[in-house]
Design a protein around this motif. Structure first.
Motif, mmCIF file in Angstrom:
data_model
loop_
_atom_site.group_PDB
_atom_site.id
_atom_site.type_symbol
_atom_site.label_atom_id
_atom_site.label_comp_id
_atom_site.label_asym_id
_atom_site.label_seq_id
_atom_site.Cartn_x
_atom_site.Cartn_y
_atom_site.Cartn_z
ATOM 1 N N ASP A 27 -21.190 -14.069 41.196
ATOM 2 C CA ASP A 27 -20.155 -14.373 40.210
ATOM 3 C C ASP A 27 -18.825 -14.627 40.916
ATOM 4 O OD1 ASP A 27 -18.342 -14.542 38.184
ATOM 5 O OD2 ASP A 27 -18.627 -12.503 37.434
ATOM 6 N N PHE A 28 -18.508 -15.896 41.120
ATOM 7 C CA PHE A 28 -17.220 -16.279 41.699
ATOM 8 C C PHE A 28 -16.305 -16.844 40.610
ATOM 9 C CE2 PHE A 28 -20.455 -16.755 44.999
ATOM 10 C CZ PHE A 28 -19.953 -15.889 45.963
ATOM 11 N N GLN A 29 -16.650 -16.559 39.379
ATOM 12 C CA GLN A 29 -15.922 -17.062 38.219
ATOM 13 C C GLN A 29 -14.866 -16.052 37.759
ATOM 14 O OE1 GLN A 29 -18.092 -16.858 34.518
ATOM 15 N NE2 GLN A 29 -17.545 -18.967 34.007
ATOM 16 N N GLU A 30 -15.316 -14.907 37.270
ATOM 17 C CA GLU A 30 -14.353 -13.914 36.791
ATOM 18 C C GLU A 30 -13.439 -13.396 37.904
ATOM 19 O OE1 GLU A 30 -14.107 -9.499 34.725
ATOM 20 O OE2 GLU A 30 -15.881 -10.737 34.340
ATOM 21 N N PRO A 31 -13.963 -13.027 39.098
ATOM 22 C CA PRO A 31 -13.055 -12.550 40.144
ATOM 23 C C PRO A 31 -11.997 -13.591 40.528
ATOM 24 C CG PRO A 31 -15.310 -11.972 40.677
ATOM 25 C CD PRO A 31 -15.374 -12.901 39.507
ATOM 26 N N TYR A 32 -12.410 -14.857 40.592
ATOM 27 C CA TYR A 32 -11.457 -15.921 40.931
ATOM 28 C C TYR A 32 -10.368 -16.035 39.873
ATOM 29 C CZ TYR A 32 -9.574 -20.651 41.093
ATOM 30 O OH TYR A 32 -8.725 -21.725 41.088
ATOM 31 N N LEU A 33 -10.763 -16.063 38.608
ATOM 32 C CA LEU A 33 -9.780 -16.209 37.541
ATOM 33 C C LEU A 33 -8.865 -14.992 37.454
ATOM 34 C CD1 LEU A 33 -11.957 -17.888 34.778
ATOM 35 C CD2 LEU A 33 -10.131 -18.949 36.125
ATOM 36 N N ARG A 34 -9.404 -13.824 37.676
ATOM 37 C CA ARG A 34 -8.561 -12.623 37.685
ATOM 38 C C ARG A 34 -7.502 -12.703 38.790
ATOM 39 N NH1 ARG A 34 -9.574 -8.455 34.469
ATOM 40 N NH2 ARG A 34 -11.606 -8.294 33.428
ATOM 41 N N ALA A 35 -7.903 -13.170 39.964
ATOM 42 C CA ALA A 35 -6.964 -13.274 41.083
ATOM 43 C C ALA A 35 -5.873 -14.297 40.791
ATOM 44 C CB ALA A 35 -7.714 -13.648 42.358
ATOM 45 N N VAL A 36 -6.270 -15.450 40.249
ATOM 46 C CA VAL A 36 -5.304 -16.505 39.933
ATOM 47 C C VAL A 36 -4.329 -16.039 38.855
ATOM 48 C CG1 VAL A 36 -5.054 -18.775 38.868
ATOM 49 C CG2 VAL A 36 -6.740 -18.432 40.662
ATOM 50 N N PHE A 37 -4.849 -15.443 37.787
ATOM 51 C CA PHE A 37 -3.977 -15.015 36.704
ATOM 52 C C PHE A 37 -3.053 -13.881 37.134
ATOM 53 C CE2 PHE A 37 -7.309 -16.807 33.658
ATOM 54 C CZ PHE A 37 -6.588 -17.984 33.493
ATOM 55 N N ALA A 38 -3.489 -13.079 38.102
ATOM 56 C CA ALA A 38 -2.616 -12.027 38.625
ATOM 57 C C ALA A 38 -1.386 -12.629 39.303
ATOM 58 C CB ALA A 38 -3.381 -11.144 39.610
ATOM 59 N N MET A 39 -1.547 -13.759 39.959
ATOM 60 C CA MET A 39 -0.415 -14.436 40.589
ATOM 61 C C MET A 39 0.632 -14.858 39.559
ATOM 62 S SD MET A 39 -2.307 -16.933 43.341
ATOM 63 C CE MET A 39 -0.743 -17.694 43.821
ATOM 64 N N LEU A 40 0.175 -15.092 38.326
ATOM 65 C CA LEU A 40 1.064 -15.557 37.266
ATOM 66 C C LEU A 40 1.498 -14.434 36.319
ATOM 67 C CD1 LEU A 40 -0.902 -18.814 36.363
ATOM 68 C CD2 LEU A 40 1.245 -18.683 37.643
ATOM 69 N N GLY A 41 1.056 -13.224 36.591
ATOM 70 C CA GLY A 41 1.384 -12.119 35.702
ATOM 71 C C GLY A 41 0.605 -12.144 34.406
ATOM 72 N N LEU A 42 -0.490 -12.894 34.379
ATOM 73 C CA LEU A 42 -1.304 -13.006 33.167
ATOM 74 C C LEU A 42 -2.497 -12.045 33.185
ATOM 75 C CD1 LEU A 42 -1.332 -16.892 32.726
ATOM 76 C CD2 LEU A 42 -0.085 -15.212 31.341
ATOM 77 N N ASP A 43 -2.434 -11.058 34.043
ATOM 78 C CA ASP A 43 -3.536 -10.101 34.167
ATOM 79 C C ASP A 43 -3.284 -8.801 33.418
ATOM 80 O OD1 ASP A 43 -1.435 -9.620 35.955
ATOM 81 O OD2 ASP A 43 -2.725 -8.500 37.324
ATOM 82 N N ARG A 44 -2.131 -8.650 32.822
ATOM 83 C CA ARG A 44 -1.811 -7.395 32.141
ATOM 84 C C ARG A 44 -2.491 -7.283 30.781
ATOM 85 N NH1 ARG A 44 4.410 -5.629 33.391
ATOM 86 N NH2 ARG A 44 4.327 -5.854 35.665
ATOM 87 N N ASP A 45 -2.691 -8.412 30.136
ATOM 88 C CA ASP A 45 -3.372 -8.443 28.833
ATOM 89 C C ASP A 45 -4.426 -9.543 28.903
ATOM 90 O OD1 ASP A 45 -4.138 -8.127 26.246
ATOM 91 O OD2 ASP A 45 -2.175 -8.538 25.349
ATOM 92 N N LEU A 46 -5.418 -9.305 29.735
ATOM 93 C CA LEU A 46 -6.453 -10.293 30.042
ATOM 94 C C LEU A 46 -7.817 -9.753 29.651
ATOM 95 C CD1 LEU A 46 -7.542 -12.880 31.469
ATOM 96 C CD2 LEU A 46 -7.400 -11.603 33.631
ATOM 97 N N GLU A 47 -8.528 -10.502 28.828
ATOM 98 C CA GLU A 47 -9.861 -10.101 28.380
ATOM 99 C C GLU A 47 -10.874 -11.189 28.729
ATOM 100 O OE1 GLU A 47 -10.870 -7.361 26.874
ATOM 101 O OE2 GLU A 47 -9.025 -6.411 26.126
ATOM 102 N N PHE A 48 -12.040 -10.782 29.222
ATOM 103 C CA PHE A 48 -13.150 -11.696 29.466
ATOM 104 C C PHE A 48 -14.252 -11.401 28.448
ATOM 105 C CE2 PHE A 48 -10.990 -12.300 33.397
ATOM 106 C CZ PHE A 48 -11.372 -13.555 33.858
#
Length: 201
Positions: A142-163
């Motif tokens: 799974d290189f999908q969720e970990p990748y998106l989590r890392a990218v969104f963390a750069m933008l501060g979009l990981d604080r309220d992020l649901e998969f």
């Protein structure tokens, strides 16, 4: 405002489109006075970021498309993204969108962890042909969720992020996965239940 993004190449039979549509419908019912914007990255693909765009980022004359995509993000309160798994990762159309919006002014401050997008809510709906849940043989693929989590963390979009994952979507079309059809149906139904619950908030 809700920013609704789909990236599946399929328009008919797409599980990710089906579930993001369910979220959008429930969200708009719960927020009737809020705005809504839809972007289909497959039907209207973005060009790849090239050297000209990168050069513009170093000056004052930024690319018009970059400014438009950035404004869409900034205007949104909630973002729902349909992201089917292609070759263990995300569609190239979604990667192109991310390349356009990953600009320095949207990055979080390294000291505070806060950025221009920090308070926004993101729901990512994935559709996966097999199962990549913890404990399954392909969890490590799974290189999908970990990748998106890392990218969104750069933008501060990981604080309220649901998969929200709909798995085993190939069970009804791939003979060797036929034994998992009940699990596939349950996963799809659960994805619908979860997005309706998330949209009502």
């Amino acid at each position: 405002m809700l920013l609704h993004i789909d990236s599946s190449l399929r328009t008919e039979g797409s599980v990710s489109r089906e579930v993001t549509a369910a979220f959008a419908t429930a969200w708009r019912e719960a927020h009737p006075d809020a705005g809504y914007r839809y972007r289909d990255l497959s039907a209207d693909p973005l060009p790849h970021v090239d050297g000209e765009v990168l050069a513009a980022r170093e000056g004052a004359d930024r690319h018009e498309l970059e400014q438009r995509l950035k404004a869409e993000l900034e205007e949104a309160d909630t973002i729902v993204i349909g992201a089917p798994m292609y070759n263990f990762s995300v569609p190239s159309s979604l990667k192109a969108w991310l390349d356009w919006i990953l600009v320095p002014e949207l990055f979080v401050d390294q000291e505070t962890g806060v950025g221009a997008l920090t308070e926004k809510r993101v729901v990512v709906v994935t559709a996966r042909g097999g199962s990549y849940a913890p404990g399954t043989p392909r969890h490590g693929f799974d290189f999908q969720e970990p990748y998106l989590r890392a990218v969104f963390a750069m933008l501060g979009l990981d604080r309220d992020l649901e998969f929200v994952h709909a798995e085993l979507t190939h069970a009804h079309v791939t003979p060797r996965l036929a034994q998992f059809r009940d699990q596939a149906d349950a996963s799809r139904q659960d994805a619908h239940r979860v997005v309706r619950k998330l949209a009502a908030v």
